[in-house]
Design a protein around this motif. Structure first.
Motif, mmCIF file in Angstrom:
data_model
loop_
_atom_site.group_PDB
_atom_site.id
_atom_site.type_symbol
_atom_site.label_atom_id
_atom_site.label_comp_id
_atom_site.label_asym_id
_atom_site.label_seq_id
_atom_site.Cartn_x
_atom_site.Cartn_y
_atom_site.Cartn_z
ATOM 1 N N ILE A 117 0.771 -0.963 -0.029
ATOM 2 C CA ILE A 117 -0.018 0.006 0.039
ATOM 3 C C ILE A 117 0.927 1.382 -0.062
ATOM 4 C CG2 ILE A 117 -1.623 1.323 1.290
ATOM 5 C CD1 ILE A 117 -2.872 -1.242 0.273
ATOM 6 N N GLU A 118 0.932 1.898 -1.140
ATOM 7 C CA GLU A 118 1.598 3.121 -1.305
ATOM 8 C C GLU A 118 0.587 4.189 -1.225
ATOM 9 O OE1 GLU A 118 3.684 3.682 -5.043
ATOM 10 O OE2 GLU A 118 5.696 3.922 -3.969
ATOM 11 N N GLY A 119 -0.608 3.904 -1.546
ATOM 12 C CA GLY A 119 -1.694 4.946 -1.485
ATOM 13 C C GLY A 119 -2.095 5.529 -0.137
ATOM 14 N N PHE A 120 -1.205 6.323 0.618
ATOM 15 C CA PHE A 120 -1.534 6.641 1.903
ATOM 16 C C PHE A 120 -1.286 8.301 2.129
ATOM 17 C CE2 PHE A 120 2.726 5.020 1.995
ATOM 18 C CZ PHE A 120 3.688 5.923 2.326
ATOM 19 N N HIS A 121 -1.934 8.763 3.119
ATOM 20 C CA HIS A 121 -1.793 9.985 3.345
ATOM 21 C C HIS A 121 -0.586 10.353 4.508
ATOM 22 C CE1 HIS A 121 -2.516 14.221 4.993
ATOM 23 N NE2 HIS A 121 -3.150 14.530 3.970
ATOM 24 N N GLU A 122 0.584 10.540 4.012
ATOM 25 C CA GLU A 122 1.803 10.708 5.065
ATOM 26 C C GLU A 122 1.396 11.274 6.446
ATOM 27 O OE1 GLU A 122 4.980 9.873 3.918
ATOM 28 O OE2 GLU A 122 5.754 10.386 6.127
ATOM 29 N N GLN A 123 0.810 12.274 6.522
ATOM 30 C CA GLN A 123 0.579 12.988 8.028
ATOM 31 C C GLN A 123 -0.526 11.975 8.647
ATOM 32 O OE1 GLN A 123 2.310 15.446 9.524
ATOM 33 N NE2 GLN A 123 1.218 14.638 11.411
ATOM 34 N N GLN A 124 -1.454 11.629 8.155
ATOM 35 C CA GLN A 124 -2.540 10.835 8.653
ATOM 36 C C GLN A 124 -1.830 9.555 9.214
ATOM 37 O OE1 GLN A 124 -6.027 10.769 6.329
ATOM 38 N NE2 GLN A 124 -6.119 12.597 6.117
ATOM 39 N N VAL A 125 -1.082 9.014 8.341
ATOM 40 C CA VAL A 125 -0.308 7.656 9.031
ATOM 41 C C VAL A 125 0.583 7.831 10.227
ATOM 42 C CG1 VAL A 125 1.294 5.996 8.453
ATOM 43 C CG2 VAL A 125 -0.549 6.466 6.627
ATOM 44 N N SER B 63 0.789 7.642 16.057
ATOM 45 C CA SER B 63 1.349 8.597 17.167
ATOM 46 C C SER B 63 2.931 8.737 16.866
ATOM 47 C CB SER B 63 1.153 8.102 18.542
ATOM 48 O OG SER B 63 -0.176 7.853 18.551
ATOM 49 N N LEU B 64 3.333 9.123 15.571
ATOM 50 C CA LEU B 64 4.733 9.489 15.399
ATOM 51 C C LEU B 64 4.831 10.840 14.914
ATOM 52 C CD1 LEU B 64 5.576 6.138 13.311
ATOM 53 C CD2 LEU B 64 6.213 6.549 15.889
ATOM 54 N N ASP B 65 6.183 11.304 15.199
ATOM 55 C CA ASP B 65 6.511 12.655 14.943
ATOM 56 C C ASP B 65 6.971 12.728 13.428
ATOM 57 O OD1 ASP B 65 7.619 15.075 14.807
ATOM 58 O OD2 ASP B 65 8.909 14.861 16.811
ATOM 59 N N GLN C 115 9.248 8.898 8.832
ATOM 60 C CA GLN C 115 8.779 9.030 7.424
ATOM 61 C C GLN C 115 8.213 7.573 7.243
ATOM 62 O OE1 GLN C 115 10.979 9.928 4.125
ATOM 63 N NE2 GLN C 115 12.783 8.917 5.188
ATOM 64 N N ALA C 116 7.091 7.755 6.365
ATOM 65 C CA ALA C 116 6.291 6.316 6.067
ATOM 66 C C ALA C 116 7.024 5.755 4.905
ATOM 67 C CB ALA C 116 4.699 6.496 5.708
ATOM 68 N N SER C 117 7.556 4.723 4.854
ATOM 69 C CA SER C 117 8.208 3.975 3.820
ATOM 70 C C SER C 117 7.065 3.281 2.792
ATOM 71 C CB SER C 117 9.186 2.988 4.194
ATOM 72 O OG SER C 117 9.807 2.434 3.403
#
Ligand code: FMN
Length: 203
Positions: A154-162, A167-169, A174-176
């Motif tokens: 799954i590359e279809g994600f919203h970075e900030q929402q993930v 609960s990560l800063d 960053q999401a890989s």
């Protein structure tokens, strides 16, 4: 042949059987495939987040543009990569990783620093860190297929929402890449691939 068979029968599963659980032993094995995946300079600047509670799965489903694969998965793994600052050759994290190797720390750092400097100059540090997670997900997915468990990258994600769901800063992580896992509630789709002779160039 087993590996080839797993490669041929793994398919991007969009909907899972929610009444069939993936065992704890299988989950651990999938994570072990990720852990054993190599990283550049052996630095392991990543972490694996397993999302399996109903509440978090729902939130992650929304963070992934409402993809059913996430909502119906037995669990979804998010490989999170460190941000560039953590790859600094003079930083604590790199030192603690480097100290595990047989050579003295300074030998490791002297080897690593020129490549770090090059990536930094090219503005590629974050990308370098993020791309390594793809290998972990690939190994987890093929490893899961060997156990009959299906998956979907799954590359279809919203970075900030993930980041928020986990609960990560975002200054630190960053999401890989994410991958869903479970037993399919849909038929296997046959492989659509180009012919090897059209892909490979021998030099
Ligand atoms: C890096 C990557 C990101 C992907 N992201 C998504 C995604 O967000 N949603 C989805 O449904 N499939 C996603 N896929 C699945 C691909 O569409 C699928 O693997 C491809 O079409 C080949 O089909 P197969 O996996 O069944 O052989 C992704 C695959 C890869 C490798």
């Amino acid at each position: 042949m087993e590996f080839l068979d797993a490669m041929q029968h793994r398919f991007a599963c969009k909907r899972y059987d929610e009444n069939r659980e993936v065992s704890e032993a299988q989950l651990k094995m999938i994570l072990e495939y990720g852990r054993l995946t190599p990283t550049s300079f052996g630095l392991e600047l990543w972490s694996f987040h397993v999302v399996r509670s109903a509440e978090k799965k729902k939130a992650l489903f929304h963070a992934c543009f409402d993809q059913e694969s996430v909502a119906t998965s037995a669990f979804t793994v998010a490989v999170m990569a460190r941000k560039a600052a953590f790859a600094n050759p003079d930083g604590d994290l790199v030192h603690s990783r480097g100290n595990r190797f047989p050579d003295p720390l300074n030998v490791f750092i002297d080897d690593y620093r020129p490549y770090y400097d090059y990536l930094k100059q090219e503005g590629r540090l974050d990308c370098w860190l993020k791309s390594q997670g793809y290998l972990a997900i690939a190994n987890m997915m093929t490893g899961a297929a060997l156990m009959g468990v299906q998956s979907c990258a799954i590359e279809g994600f919203h970075e900030q929402q993930v980041l928020d769901v986990l609960s990560l800063d975002g200054n630190q992580w960053q999401a890989s890449l994410l991958a869903t896992f479970g037993y399919p509630a849909e038929a296997e789709r046959p492989k659509i691939r180009e012919r090897l002779e059209d892909l490979v160039v021998f030099h």
